[in-house]
Write an enzyme that holds these catalytic residues in place. Structure first.
Site, mmCIF file in Angstrom:
data_model
loop_
_atom_site.group_PDB
_atom_site.id
_atom_site.type_symbol
_atom_site.label_atom_id
_atom_site.label_comp_id
_atom_site.label_asym_id
_atom_site.label_seq_id
_atom_site.Cartn_x
_atom_site.Cartn_y
_atom_site.Cartn_z
ATOM 1 N N GLU A 33 0.866 -1.197 0.000
ATOM 2 C CA GLU A 33 0.000 0.000 0.000
ATOM 3 C C GLU A 33 0.897 1.239 0.000
ATOM 4 O O GLU A 33 1.750 1.390 0.858
ATOM 5 C CB GLU A 33 -0.928 -0.004 1.215
ATOM 6 C CG GLU A 33 -1.769 1.255 1.379
ATOM 7 C CD GLU A 33 -2.585 1.614 0.147
ATOM 8 O OE1 GLU A 33 -3.450 0.825 -0.246
ATOM 9 O OE2 GLU A 33 -2.333 2.690 -0.444
ATOM 10 N N GLY A 38 -7.106 1.187 3.180
ATOM 11 C CA GLY A 38 -8.548 1.253 2.946
ATOM 12 C C GLY A 38 -8.907 1.955 1.651
ATOM 13 O O GLY A 38 -10.039 1.862 1.189
ATOM 14 N N GLY A 39 -7.943 2.680 1.065
ATOM 15 C CA GLY A 39 -8.148 3.263 -0.260
ATOM 16 C C GLY A 39 -9.195 4.360 -0.309
ATOM 17 O O GLY A 39 -9.466 5.056 0.680
ATOM 18 N N THR A 40 -9.796 4.500 -1.466
ATOM 19 C CA THR A 40 -10.695 5.628 -1.753
ATOM 20 C C THR A 40 -11.925 5.633 -0.863
ATOM 21 O O THR A 40 -12.256 6.649 -0.241
ATOM 22 C CB THR A 40 -11.149 5.550 -3.232
ATOM 23 O OG1 THR A 40 -10.008 5.466 -4.067
ATOM 24 C CG2 THR A 40 -11.970 6.771 -3.614
ATOM 25 N N CYS A 41 -12.630 4.517 -0.805
ATOM 26 C CA CYS A 41 -13.922 4.484 -0.103
ATOM 27 C C CYS A 41 -13.758 4.959 1.329
ATOM 28 O O CYS A 41 -14.500 5.813 1.812
ATOM 29 C CB CYS A 41 -14.498 3.072 -0.145
ATOM 30 S SG CYS A 41 -16.048 2.931 0.745
ATOM 31 N N HIS A 439 -46.212 -1.915 7.167
ATOM 32 C CA HIS A 439 -46.783 -0.564 7.125
ATOM 33 C C HIS A 439 -46.366 0.210 8.377
ATOM 34 O O HIS A 439 -46.404 -0.357 9.463
ATOM 35 C CB HIS A 439 -48.309 -0.641 7.058
ATOM 36 C CG HIS A 439 -48.951 0.707 7.206
ATOM 37 N ND1 HIS A 439 -49.009 1.599 6.156
ATOM 38 C CD2 HIS A 439 -49.519 1.331 8.278
ATOM 39 C CE1 HIS A 439 -49.603 2.709 6.574
ATOM 40 N NE2 HIS A 439 -49.916 2.575 7.864
HETATM 41 C C1 LIG Z 1 -16.245 11.146 -3.551
HETATM 42 C C2 LIG Z 1 -16.532 9.695 -3.785
HETATM 43 C C3 LIG Z 1 -17.646 9.128 -3.216
HETATM 44 C C4 LIG Z 1 -17.921 7.787 -3.432
HETATM 45 N N1 LIG Z 1 -19.039 7.254 -2.878
HETATM 46 C C5 LIG Z 1 -19.340 5.951 -3.080
HETATM 47 C C6 LIG Z 1 -20.472 5.359 -2.495
HETATM 48 O O1 LIG Z 1 -21.221 6.007 -1.780
HETATM 49 N N2 LIG Z 1 -20.718 4.053 -2.724
HETATM 50 C C7 LIG Z 1 -19.885 3.295 -3.504
HETATM 51 O O2 LIG Z 1 -20.149 2.101 -3.684
HETATM 52 N N3 LIG Z 1 -18.796 3.832 -4.080
HETATM 53 C C8 LIG Z 1 -18.505 5.134 -3.883
HETATM 54 N N4 LIG Z 1 -17.375 5.669 -4.438
HETATM 55 C C9 LIG Z 1 -16.524 4.805 -5.248
HETATM 56 C C10 LIG Z 1 -15.651 3.926 -4.352
HETATM 57 O O3 LIG Z 1 -14.948 4.724 -3.432
HETATM 58 C C11 LIG Z 1 -14.669 3.143 -5.211
HETATM 59 O O4 LIG Z 1 -15.390 2.469 -6.210
HETATM 60 C C12 LIG Z 1 -13.918 2.114 -4.391
HETATM 61 O O5 LIG Z 1 -13.222 2.721 -3.328
HETATM 62 C C13 LIG Z 1 -12.933 1.383 -5.303
HETATM 63 O O6 LIG Z 1 -12.175 0.553 -4.542
HETATM 64 P P1 LIG Z 1 -10.907 -0.177 -5.152
HETATM 65 O O7 LIG Z 1 -10.788 -1.392 -4.343
HETATM 66 O O8 LIG Z 1 -11.044 -0.384 -6.607
HETATM 67 O O9 LIG Z 1 -9.678 0.807 -4.983
HETATM 68 P P2 LIG Z 1 -9.318 1.999 -4.017
HETATM 69 O O10 LIG Z 1 -10.244 2.085 -2.887
HETATM 70 O O11 LIG Z 1 -9.159 3.218 -4.852
HETATM 71 O O12 LIG Z 1 -7.920 1.563 -3.423
HETATM 72 C C14 LIG Z 1 -6.776 1.437 -4.183
HETATM 73 C C15 LIG Z 1 -5.574 1.466 -3.266
HETATM 74 O O13 LIG Z 1 -4.419 1.143 -4.021
HETATM 75 C C16 LIG Z 1 -3.346 1.965 -3.607
HETATM 76 N N5 LIG Z 1 -2.399 2.032 -4.712
HETATM 77 C C17 LIG Z 1 -2.607 2.566 -5.942
HETATM 78 N N6 LIG Z 1 -1.530 2.390 -6.716
HETATM 79 C C18 LIG Z 1 -0.619 1.755 -5.973
HETATM 80 C C19 LIG Z 1 0.700 1.315 -6.220
HETATM 81 N N7 LIG Z 1 1.287 1.466 -7.413
HETATM 82 N N8 LIG Z 1 1.387 0.736 -5.210
HETATM 83 C C20 LIG Z 1 0.810 0.526 -3.991
HETATM 84 N N9 LIG Z 1 -0.452 0.921 -3.709
HETATM 85 C C21 LIG Z 1 -1.149 1.519 -4.692
HETATM 86 C C22 LIG Z 1 -4.012 3.276 -3.278
HETATM 87 O O14 LIG Z 1 -3.220 4.047 -2.397
HETATM 88 C C23 LIG Z 1 -5.316 2.819 -2.643
HETATM 89 O O15 LIG Z 1 -5.185 2.684 -1.252
HETATM 90 C C24 LIG Z 1 -17.058 7.002 -4.234
HETATM 91 C C25 LIG Z 1 -15.909 7.574 -4.790
HETATM 92 C C26 LIG Z 1 -15.648 8.904 -4.567
HETATM 93 C C27 LIG Z 1 -14.416 9.490 -5.176
#
Ligand SMILES: Cc1cc2nc3c(=O)[nH]c(=O)nc-3n(C[C@H](O)[C@H](O)[C@H](O)COP(=O)(O)OP(=O)(O)OC[C@H]3O[C@@H](n4cnc5c(N)ncnc54)[C@H](O)[C@@H]3O)c2cc1C
Length: 458
Positions: A33, A38-41, A439
């Site tokens: 990582e 935990g990434g984006t979500c 209901h």
């Molecule tokens: C503002 C916003 C609101 C959202 N709301 C919702 C919602 O309400 N409901 C929903 O279902 N979805 C929602 N989403 C979408 C959701 O967040 C994403 O679809 C989901 O997080 C994708 O998860 P993932 O596992 O693909 O990757 P991510 O969660 O993006 O994780 C990828 C991880 O990989 C790491 N990484 C990347 N490249 C490298 C590398 N080269 N080396 C090491 N680590 C790396 C990153 O640091 C990151 O931690 C939202 C998105 C945004 C931007």
């Protein structure tokens, strides 16, 4: 070089679950990582935005106190406390993922950028790791459009918005789709002036037109400015204002704000992953090409989550993990195409979506039935004083199976699951129609609505 049974790049929604399953089966697993666990979500997407949406909703209800028979006095929003609450909630998830991975038996965590050195070798910092099984879960980030002048004005993305602990005087939101609308409505409720600028002719252009109309109407009622058809954009700084010229030909329309949020889409984090050295194919937009079981063109390399372009949601990424784990460890043959499209837009009221839109049903040319009910005819919505929107279901006239639904209204994000589960069961709509719901609930009206199906006209 260190050899592992499996390497997972990224700790988004697929990586951690997969790490637990693989390590639990006795494999030696490396997880890499480069950013926040935990990434984006967890850090910049679902969790923090829905926490902020909850604060904004509370403010909105307090302002409507007179409608409910109370007065809350002068309502003041303290953005530092709003942000602190958001940080606390998101932090719990972020720390939970980090803790669980770092304490996982058979799992080694690397905190650095990962890059392919060859199809089965990954460079991370000064080390090289090797494995016959590599799982890419690198997610995506905000796409920054090519707009004249954007390089000369400051702007936020969904990530940098997470650091905002003040009230922008006038927030310009570029992008009138899911992310832009959530931020736009919440900041309006916090007290900012907000203008949403959309390049297309309507908001949430992927949804049916009536969804766009209802969304536009409730945003308008809250005092949110919307500028559509902003095809040719130019940005400039005038004193302390960011100015958007919307029609380059006549230059007539312009809107000035204090801050700018770019919410025009996402792009995969694949540009700095060394995919060429791994020999891994991507499409023209950078998404990693995968088959129905999420295998890339390189044997022993899988791509899961947003980076494969097969889903753009937390639940689709998590389902990618379930598919890969079931196929690898449980001898199953699960497929991405078994998944039904489903998602929500977290405006208030929210939109819950399952399956096809009406426009898609029409384009498919099949014989279909439709039923629709206005939320003002749903007693629970009426009792709650939240009567905006409608629920609509589309049914295949021949198979009687549900094709899709759009629930734009109070609890639409929850009630949609009645439809979704019926679709997964491949049951005729009559099963849902004959169910006795509680209901008063929003979902109570789904069986009622299904009793009023009519042919989908031309
Ligand atoms: C503002 C916003 C609101 C959202 N709301 C919702 C919602 O309400 N409901 C929903 O279902 N979805 C929602 N989403 C979408 C959701 O967040 C994403 O679809 C989901 O997080 C994708 O998860 P993932 O596992 O693909 O990757 P991510 O969660 O993006 O994780 C990828 C991880 O990989 C790491 N990484 C990347 N490249 C490298 C590398 N080269 N080396 C090491 N680590 C790396 C990153 O640091 C990151 O931690 C939202 C998105 C945004 C931007």
């Amino acid at each position: 070089m260190t050899e592992y049974d499996a390497i997972i790049i990224g700790t988004g929604q697929a990586g951690p679950g997969l790490a637990r399953r693989l390590a639990g089966s006795g494999m030696r697993v490396a997880v890499i990582e480069r950013g926040r666990f935990g990434g984006t979500c967890v850090n910049t997407g679902c969790t923090p935005t829905k926490t902020l949406v909850a604060s904004a909703y509370a403010v909105h209800v307090a302002r409507r106190g007179a409608d409910y028979g109370f007065s809350a006095g002068d309502i003041k929003v303290d953005m530092k406390r709003v942000k602190a609450r958001k940080d606390y909630v998101a932090g719990l998830s972020n720390q939970g993922v980090e803790r669980s991975l770092k304490s996982l038996k058979n799992c080694t965590v690397y905190e650095d950028h990962a890059r392919f050195a060859s199809p089965h070798e990954i460079e991370v910092g000064s080390e090289t790791l090797r494995s016959d099984r590599i799982f890419i879960n690198v997610g995506g980030r905000a796409a920054i459009p090519q707009i004249s002048g954007l390089d000369r004005v400051p702007y936020f993305t969904n990530s940098s918005m997470m650091n905002v602990d003040f009230l922008p005087r006038h927030l310009l939101v570029l992008g009138g789709s899911y992310i832009g609308l959530e931020f736009g409505q919440m900041y309006r409720r916090f007290g900012s002036e907000v203008t949403i600028v959309e390049i297309g002719p309507r908001l949430v252009p992927r949804e049916d037109e009536e969804v766009s109309q209802v969304v536009a109407a409730f945003l308008d009622r809250e005092g949110i400015g919307v500028q559509l058809n902003a095809k040719c954009l130019r940005l400039s700084q005038r004193d302390d204002a960011i100015v958007m010229a919307l029609d380059c030909e006549d230059g007539q329309r312009e809107v000035a704000g204090s801050h700018l949020l770019i919410a025009t889409g996402r792009r995969p984090n694949t540009d700095d992953l060394g995919l060429d050295r791994g020999g891994i194919k991507q499409d023209a937009r950078g998404y990693i090409e995968v088959d129905d079981e999420l295998r890339t063109n390189v044997p022993g390399v899988w791509a899961l989550g947003d980076c494969n372009g097969r889903g753009a949601f937390t639940h689709t990424s998590y389902n990618d993990f379930e598919i890969v784990a079931a196929n690898l460890l449980d001898g199953e043959r699960r497929k991405v195409t078994d998944r039904i499209v489903a998602y929500a837009l977290y405006t208030d009221p929210p939109l819950g979506r399952a399956g096809m839109t009406e426009a898609e049903v029409r384009r498919s040319g099949r014989r279909a039935l439709v039923a629709k009910i206005a939320m003002e005819d749903v007693s629970r919505a009426f009792e709650k004083g939240e009567t905006e929107g409608f629920m609509k279901v589309l049914v295949d006239a021949d198979s009687k199976q549900i094709l899709g639904a759009s629930f734009l209204g109070a609890s639409g994000d929850e009630a949609i699951h009645c439809v979704l589960d019926t679709m997964y069961a491949k049951a005729p709509y009559t099963v849902l129609q004959r169910a006795v719901h509680i209901h008063p609930t929003i979902a109570e009206f789904i069986p009622t609505m299904l009793g009023d199906l009519v042919p989908l006209g031309t």
